[in-house]
Design an enzyme around this catalytic site. Structure first.
Site, PDB file in Angstrom:
ATOM      1  CG  ASN A 208      -0.223  -0.068   2.497  1.00  0.00           C
ATOM      2  OD1 ASN A 208       0.532   0.843   2.827  1.00  0.00           O
ATOM      3  ND2 ASN A 208      -0.403  -1.140   3.253  1.00  0.00           N
ATOM      4  CG  ASP A 276      -7.197  -4.814   6.100  1.00  0.00           C
ATOM      5  OD1 ASP A 276      -6.720  -4.764   7.251  1.00  0.00           O
ATOM      6  OD2 ASP A 276      -7.782  -3.854   5.560  1.00  0.00           O
ATOM      7  CE  LYS A 286       9.173 -13.111 -13.193  1.00  0.00           C
ATOM      8  NZ  LYS A 286       9.934 -12.777 -14.372  1.00  0.00           N
ATOM      9  N   PRO A 304      -3.732 -11.589  10.382  1.00  0.00           N
ATOM     10  CG  PRO A 304      -1.781 -12.042  11.574  1.00  0.00           C
ATOM     11  CD  PRO A 304      -2.408 -12.204  10.217  1.00  0.00           C
ATOM     12  CG  ASP A 305      -6.664  -6.111  13.749  1.00  0.00           C
ATOM     13  OD1 ASP A 305      -5.843  -5.502  14.460  1.00  0.00           O
ATOM     14  OD2 ASP A 305      -7.584  -5.546  13.135  1.00  0.00           O
ATOM     15  CB  ILE A 306      -0.743  -6.424  14.656  1.00  0.00           C
ATOM     16  CG1 ILE A 306      -0.327  -7.280  13.451  1.00  0.00           C
ATOM     17  CG2 ILE A 306       0.379  -6.372  15.674  1.00  0.00           C
ATOM     18  CD1 ILE A 306       0.664  -6.625  12.536  1.00  0.00           C
ATOM     19  CE  LYS A 338     -10.983   1.105  11.239  1.00  0.00           C
ATOM     20  NZ  LYS A 338     -10.268   1.731  10.113  1.00  0.00           N
ATOM     21  CE  LYS A 342      -8.885  -2.572  13.644  1.00  0.00           C
ATOM     22  NZ  LYS A 342      -7.709  -2.838  12.812  1.00  0.00           N
TER      23      LYS A 342
HETATM   24  N1  CTP Z   1      -3.964  -2.944  12.134  1.00  0.00           N
HETATM   25  C1  CTP Z   1      -3.220  -3.995  12.605  1.00  0.00           C
HETATM   26  N2  CTP Z   1      -3.246  -5.204  11.971  1.00  0.00           N
HETATM   27  C2  CTP Z   1      -4.022  -5.376  10.869  1.00  0.00           C
HETATM   28  C3  CTP Z   1      -4.789  -4.302  10.380  1.00  0.00           C
HETATM   29  C4  CTP Z   1      -4.729  -3.099  11.030  1.00  0.00           C
HETATM   30  O1  CTP Z   1      -2.510  -3.841  13.611  1.00  0.00           O
HETATM   31  N3  CTP Z   1      -4.018  -6.542  10.277  1.00  0.00           N
HETATM   32  C5  CTP Z   1      -3.963  -1.685  12.879  1.00  0.00           C
HETATM   33  C6  CTP Z   1      -3.328  -0.506  12.161  1.00  0.00           C
HETATM   34  O2  CTP Z   1      -1.955  -0.423  12.464  1.00  0.00           O
HETATM   35  C7  CTP Z   1      -4.104   0.647  12.730  1.00  0.00           C
HETATM   36  C8  CTP Z   1      -5.470   0.084  12.987  1.00  0.00           C
HETATM   37  O3  CTP Z   1      -5.300  -1.318  13.058  1.00  0.00           O
HETATM   38  O4  CTP Z   1      -3.611   1.064  13.980  1.00  0.00           O
HETATM   39  C9  CTP Z   1      -6.526   0.410  11.990  1.00  0.00           C
HETATM   40  O5  CTP Z   1      -6.142   0.125  10.698  1.00  0.00           O
HETATM   41  P1  CTP Z   1      -7.132   0.362   9.479  1.00  0.00           P
HETATM   42  O6  CTP Z   1      -6.477  -0.110   8.248  1.00  0.00           O
HETATM   43  O7  CTP Z   1      -7.683   1.743   9.509  1.00  0.00           O
HETATM   44  O8  CTP Z   1      -8.315  -0.576   9.919  1.00  0.00           O
HETATM   45  P2  CTP Z   1      -8.778  -1.955   9.382  1.00  0.00           P
HETATM   46  O9  CTP Z   1      -8.594  -2.958  10.440  1.00  0.00           O
HETATM   47  O10 CTP Z   1      -8.160  -2.234   8.079  1.00  0.00           O
HETATM   48  O11 CTP Z   1     -10.327  -1.675   9.266  1.00  0.00           O
HETATM   49  P3  CTP Z   1     -11.183  -1.313   7.942  1.00  0.00           P
HETATM   50  O12 CTP Z   1     -10.544  -2.013   6.822  1.00  0.00           O
HETATM   51  O13 CTP Z   1     -12.514  -1.825   8.330  1.00  0.00           O
HETATM   52  O14 CTP Z   1     -11.148   0.180   7.851  1.00  0.00           O
END
Ligand code: CTP
Length: 398
Positions: A208, A276, A286, A304-306, A338, A342
């Protein structure tokens, strides 16, 4: 910066010890007094004569050197410093420190000291990655020892990877940060930053537009207030901030692992733009065009959502967990939701729609959302946003 500071510099036996000679010069230029201590093995790499010539001080070598004991007991020697620096810190000395051994002067001083300790590890990449060293590093971190490096790079042994002692200017910056007074002194804060790269095959990835600028600024500001910062960064466009412990990762899963290894911490700030999704069917080789014009079908799996993982820890959750929210519409409502979802304490929300120029730009316009409500900050440089946030974190941890 360092004038009047007294640094006890423990030199262990590694090839990187040659850099320590330059470190002494740089520290003295800044006004610090440097008292060198060598291990037996270190004397194979640098001579006590060079060390004492550069330091302008006696070099301490032996626990049983009675003159030393008469002049200044080892207890006193270890405590009469503002900071103890171990550079290079070998795997062996780190193991001794983690185990509480005291069988030579260096390890005895490290066990007897009550002053902050900063280590600059230097060793072969396999040694650094060995589970024993990982365990020892983790034990030292939870004992409050600060780390600077190691860096990735070519090694004297011909291998490549993490284990190289950090370069001298970075060690100096880490020493300055460790000695900086400030409201966050003694606090340990983990900061994530930058994008993550999710491989499609060995040469391609999904990423990104995050430059890592805001995360780096937050880490710098926290270190500036005296915090020991572990900076876990994906492949960012901006350099990591000096004076922090930098852990480089590529993928979201590696980032989670690095964050978990960096805990416990007093606070954690999640500024990374974590992907995500990762490619579930990433190819080991490749990918080739099939000649018939068919495009590969990528399958995705959720990463995983850290932030949510750390915020939800039943044991060892940092006292303050701060997330960022990148939104393009309904900023406040989305960010509040959010925060709840979270489980973090604060959310720093910003509008990343293209017209704002925030992603990749130098400025940011944020809203700080906590249990108390939402606060809108004016448009500020990312550095200024970071300074305000660091100040608020210091107040919350006070
Ligand atoms: N984050 C994380 N791990 C992930 C995704 C997000 O730790 N896999 C953390 C980011 O570092 C940030 C927060 O979550 O502090 C929000 O990230 P954001 O991209 O805005 O949220 P998403 O979880 O992607 O939610 P959405 O896609 O629904 O906006």
């Amino acid at each position: 910066m360092l004038s009047g500071k007294r640094i006890l510099l423990i030199v262990a036996g590694g090839i990187a010890a040659y850099k320590t000679l330059d470190l002494i010069r740089r520290l003295r230029e800044r006004g610090a007094a440097v008292i060198p201590v060598v291990t037996r093995a270190a004397e194979q790499f640098v001579t006590p004569l060079s060390l004492s010539a550069l330091a302008g001080e006696k070099v301490y070598r032996d626990l049983f050197d009675l003159t030393d004991e008469a002049e200044m007991g080892h207890i006193q020697l270890s405590r009469a410093a503002d900071l103890v620096v171990v550079a290079p810190a070998t795997a062996d000395l780190m193991a001794k420190m983690a185990g509480g051994h005291a069988d030579d002067l260096a390890s005895t001083l490290l066990l007897a000291t009550d002053t902050p300790v900063l280590v600059a590890p230097a060793m072969n990449v396999r040694m650094w990655q060995h589970p024993a060293t990982r365990r020892n590093a983790e034990a030292l971190r939870s004992d409050g020892v600060r780390f600077v490096g190691p860096n990735d790079g070519d090694m004297a042994c011909g291998e490549y990877g993490p284990g190289r002692m950090t370069e001298v200017p970075e060690i100096v910056a880490a020493i300055e940060a460790a000695l900086a007074g400030g409201p966050l002194r003694g606090k340990r804060i983990v900061v994530t930053s930058g994008p993550t790269h999710e491989p499609i095959d060995p040469v391609r990835y999904i990423a990104n537009r995050s430059s890592g600028a805001q995360g780096a600024a937050v880490a710098r500001a926290l270190a500036g207030l005296g915090a020991g910062v572990v900076f876990v960064s994906g492949p960012a466009a901006v350099p990591p901030p000096a004076g922090t412990e930098v852990v480089r990762v590529e993928t979201a899963r590696q980032m989670l692992e690095a964050v978990e290894a960096a805990l416990p911490a007093d606070a954690a700030v999640f500024a990374a733009a974590v992907a995500d999704w990762r490619v579930a069917n990433a190819a080991g080789q490749k990918m080739k065009k099939d000649g018939a014009g068919a495009a590969p079908a990528l399958e995705f799996a959720e990463n995983p959502d850290i932030l949510a993982t750390v915020a939800g820890l039943a044991e060892g959750r940092p006292r303050l967990v701060v997330g960022f929210a990148a939104e393009t519409e309904e900023i406040e409502a989305n960010a509040r939701a959010k925060r709840e979802r979270k489980g973090c304490d604060w959310i720093v929300a910003n509008d990343v729609s293209e017209a704002t120029g925030i992603m990749g730009g130098a400025e940011n316009e944020v809203m700080l959302i906590s249990a108390e409500g939402a606060e809108t900050w004016p448009r500020l440089s990312k550095d200024e946003v970071a300074r305000r946030l660091a100040q608020r974190i210091a107040e919350a941890l006070a």
